[in-house]
Design a protein around this motif. Structure first.
Motif, short mmCIF file in Angstrom:
data_model
loop_
_atom_site.label_atom_id
_atom_site.label_comp_id
_atom_site.label_asym_id
_atom_site.label_seq_id
_atom_site.Cartn_x
_atom_site.Cartn_y
_atom_site.Cartn_z
N GLY A 164 -1.22 -5.47 4.73
CA GLY A 164 -0.27 -5.62 3.63
C GLY A 164 1.11 -5.85 4.16
O GLY A 164 1.44 -5.55 5.30
N GLU A 165 1.93 -6.40 3.31
CA GLU A 165 3.29 -6.76 3.67
C GLU A 165 4.20 -5.52 3.75
O GLU A 165 5.10 -5.46 4.58
N HIS A 166 3.98 -4.56 2.85
CA HIS A 166 4.82 -3.36 2.78
C HIS A 166 3.95 -2.14 2.62
O HIS A 166 2.84 -2.20 2.08
N PHE A 167 4.46 -0.99 3.06
CA PHE A 167 3.77 0.26 2.78
C PHE A 167 4.78 1.38 2.64
O PHE A 167 5.89 1.31 3.15
N LEU A 168 4.37 2.40 1.87
CA LEU A 168 5.17 3.59 1.67
C LEU A 168 4.21 4.76 1.63
O LEU A 168 3.29 4.77 0.82
N HIS A 169 4.38 5.71 2.52
CA HIS A 169 3.52 6.90 2.54
C HIS A 169 4.43 8.12 2.61
O HIS A 169 5.18 8.30 3.56
N SER A 170 4.36 8.93 1.59
CA SER A 170 5.16 10.14 1.51
C SER A 170 4.30 11.33 1.89
O SER A 170 3.18 11.47 1.42
N ILE A 171 4.84 12.19 2.74
CA ILE A 171 4.10 13.38 3.18
C ILE A 171 4.71 14.59 2.51
O ILE A 171 5.90 14.73 2.41
N THR A 191 0.86 -1.19 0.00
CA THR A 191 0.00 0.00 0.00
C THR A 191 0.90 1.23 0.00
O THR A 191 1.86 1.29 0.75
N PHE A 192 0.56 2.21 -0.84
CA PHE A 192 1.33 3.43 -0.83
C PHE A 192 0.47 4.64 -1.15
O PHE A 192 -0.63 4.52 -1.69
N SER A 193 0.98 5.80 -0.77
CA SER A 193 0.35 7.08 -1.09
C SER A 193 1.44 8.14 -1.17
O SER A 193 2.47 8.02 -0.52
N LEU A 194 1.18 9.15 -1.98
CA LEU A 194 2.15 10.24 -2.14
C LEU A 194 1.44 11.56 -1.84
O LEU A 194 0.60 12.01 -2.61
N GLY A 195 1.75 12.13 -0.70
CA GLY A 195 1.19 13.43 -0.33
C GLY A 195 -0.24 13.39 0.16
O GLY A 195 -0.86 14.43 0.36
N LEU A 196 -0.77 12.24 0.38
CA LEU A 196 -2.17 12.10 0.78
C LEU A 196 -2.42 12.49 2.24
O LEU A 196 -3.43 13.10 2.56
N PHE A 197 -1.50 12.16 3.11
CA PHE A 197 -1.73 12.34 4.55
C PHE A 197 -2.01 13.79 4.94
O PHE A 197 -2.67 14.05 5.93
N ASP A 198 -1.51 14.73 4.16
CA ASP A 198 -1.77 16.14 4.44
C ASP A 198 -3.26 16.47 4.41
O ASP A 198 -3.69 17.45 4.99
N TRP A 199 -4.02 15.65 3.72
CA TRP A 199 -5.45 15.93 3.50
C TRP A 199 -6.36 15.03 4.33
O TRP A 199 -7.58 15.14 4.22
N LEU A 200 -5.80 14.15 5.15
CA LEU A 200 -6.61 13.17 5.88
C LEU A 200 -6.85 13.57 7.33
O LEU A 200 -6.02 14.20 7.97
N SER A 201 -7.98 13.11 7.84
CA SER A 201 -8.29 13.25 9.26
C SER A 201 -7.57 12.14 10.02
O SER A 201 -7.08 11.17 9.41
N THR A 202 -7.53 12.23 11.31
CA THR A 202 -6.93 11.18 12.14
C THR A 202 -7.63 9.85 11.89
O THR A 202 -6.97 8.81 11.76
N GLU A 203 -8.94 9.85 11.79
CA GLU A 203 -9.72 8.62 11.53
C GLU A 203 -9.31 8.00 10.19
O GLU A 203 -9.14 6.78 10.09
N GLN A 204 -9.12 8.81 9.18
CA GLN A 204 -8.73 8.30 7.88
C GLN A 204 -7.31 7.73 7.90
O GLN A 204 -7.05 6.69 7.30
N ILE A 205 -6.40 8.39 8.59
CA ILE A 205 -5.03 7.88 8.69
C ILE A 205 -5.03 6.53 9.41
O ILE A 205 -4.35 5.59 8.99
N GLU A 206 -5.81 6.40 10.46
CA GLU A 206 -5.92 5.12 11.16
C GLU A 206 -6.46 4.04 10.23
O GLU A 206 -6.01 2.89 10.26
N ALA A 207 -7.43 4.38 9.39
CA ALA A 207 -7.99 3.42 8.44
C ALA A 207 -6.94 2.97 7.43
O ALA A 207 -6.90 1.79 7.05
N VAL A 208 -6.08 3.87 7.00
CA VAL A 208 -5.01 3.53 6.06
C VAL A 208 -4.09 2.48 6.68
O VAL A 208 -3.76 1.48 6.05
N PHE A 209 -3.68 2.69 7.92
CA PHE A 209 -2.76 1.74 8.54
C PHE A 209 -3.44 0.43 8.93
O PHE A 209 -2.77 -0.58 9.12
#
Length: 161
Positions: free
Chosen positions: A154-161, A132-150
């Motif tokens: 999945g075996e690996h993840f990459l999230h760029s802020i 699972t990955f995202s690029l620049g998404l976390f800047d736009w998410l609420s705490t609830e949404q960030i918790e849902a992402v994690f």
């Protein structure tokens, strides 16, 4: 993080995403404002982030299911499929971006390996990713949404802020 009712991120990105991608990633959309053009020239880091994400992910996607959150028009789907991902799912709540992503996959002939969904990140539980990955998404998410992402797993993840 509580969001003001005065700002609706979904409407904002639905209206802006394609022009924003064009300006930031040097595509050819002539509708950019002067401010957007200046920001694009000053902000080459976004294009660098896209290139680096492809470099980081390409060696590990072979034989794996990939999920990109906030995929926009899905600039990384084809490079990751070419690197050996068995499937790619792109999720974004901007319908305009998903429509373009689908068109690009159909024109490129790889639509059988990709799927796209107009959805909030809290509504992607029907896909079990290995990566699972995202690029620049976390800047736009609420705490609830960030918790849902994690919680997606999945075996690996990459999230760029």
């Amino acid at each position: 993080m509580k969001r003001s009712n005065l700002f609706d991120p979904q409407t904002f990105w639905h209206d802006k995403i394609l022009r924003w991608e064009s300006d930031r990633y040097k595509q050819d959309f002539p509708h950019s404002s002067i401010l957007e053009k200046v920001a694009s020239q000053a902000n080459n880091s976004l294009a660098f982030r896209l290139e680096m994400a492809a470099r980081i992910l390409s060696p590990i996607v072979r034989g794996r299911r990939v999920l990109e959150l906030g995929c926009g028009s899905s600039m990384l789907s084809l490079p990751l499929i070419k690197a050996g991902a068995i499937s790619y799912r792109g999720v974004d709540f901007a319908e305009t971006a998903i429509t373009l992503a689908i068109e690009k996959a159909q024109l490129g002939g790889y639509e059988d390996k990709v799927s796209y969904r107009v959805a909030d990140v809290t509504r992607v539980d029907d896909f079990e990713p290995d990566i699972t990955f995202s690029l620049g998404l976390f800047d736009w998410l609420s705490t609830e949404q960030i918790e849902a992402v994690f919680a997606l797993g999945g075996e690996h993840f990459l999230h760029s802020i």
